[in-house]
Design an enzyme around this catalytic site. Sequence first.
Site, PDB file in Angstrom:
ATOM      1  N   ASP A 129     -10.822  18.768 125.478  1.00 14.88           N
ATOM      2  CA  ASP A 129     -12.072  18.658 125.589  1.00 14.88           C
ATOM      3  C   ASP A 129     -12.739  18.476 126.515  1.00 14.88           C
ATOM      4  OD1 ASP A 129     -11.537  17.316 122.863  1.00 14.88           O
ATOM      5  OD2 ASP A 129     -10.906  14.913 123.786  1.00 14.88           O
ATOM      6  N   ASP A 166     -13.835   8.148 112.464  1.00 18.29           N
ATOM      7  CA  ASP A 166     -13.604   8.197 114.416  1.00 18.29           C
ATOM      8  C   ASP A 166     -14.192   6.670 114.233  1.00 18.29           C
ATOM      9  OD1 ASP A 166     -13.647  10.538 115.181  1.00 18.29           O
ATOM     10  OD2 ASP A 166     -15.757  10.810 115.902  1.00 18.29           O
TER      11      ASP A 166
END
Length: 257
Positions: free
Chosen positions: A129, A8
């Site tokens: 998500d 990330d």
Amino acid sequence: MDVIPAIDLLDGRCVRLYQGDYDKSQVFNENPVDVAKQWVEQGATILHVVDLDGAKAGSVVNQSVIEAIAGAVSVPIQLGGGLRNRDTVEQVFNLGVQRAILGTIAVEQPQLVRELCQAFPGKIAIGIDARNGKVATCGWLETSEVLATELAVQMEELGASAIIYTDIQRDGTLSGPNFDALRELAAAIKIPIIASGGVSSITDLLSLLALEQYGVNGAIVGRALYTGDISLLEALQAVGPGRIQDVPPNTDFSTFA
């Protein structure tokens, strides 16, 4: 089952968030390229890269880092974060990315998703998500009224190659995946599902392996790899291709010889 390390990117560094909260980021490495090479050296066959800055901005921000990662490793890279128009998707493919993960536009512009799936067959995945079963968008900063399972069914019909399902409330928490949600999702669609969020141990991966027959064929692992709770090498031996239980016994060997 693929064990996919997560990288990330925030401000050009490798970080992990807690439950998707940008204010609760922890820097694990200043050089994401070194991290990528490390995971590949340990056996990773695919990398999951997220441009967190891009997810918030609505366009790719960490282009130079993404291109450097793609140039430094020989395995495929899937990228999410800020991919909200065709030009941006084409841009990341030109950077060396093999699979684009679409999130926000899956909710807001399904027709564009159809066009991208047709233009880049097999290279478009959908990142779903979810927070309490509802789809979050814009870098997890907003929650829609769209149910995760309904969106997955729609995206399969539009030609998506895979669904990457993240339970936001488990992401970065080491609390284990949301197995119930994954089973529900797997029962609704036929395209592959990659589980993400909360994987904390090899036991979690072995539990996910039981869902492989229903279409859950990969698991993204983030914080647990960086904290050492999971060894990538051991995880691949446990659930990856050629895992220990799949290796034929050596019939030429006998303990009684």
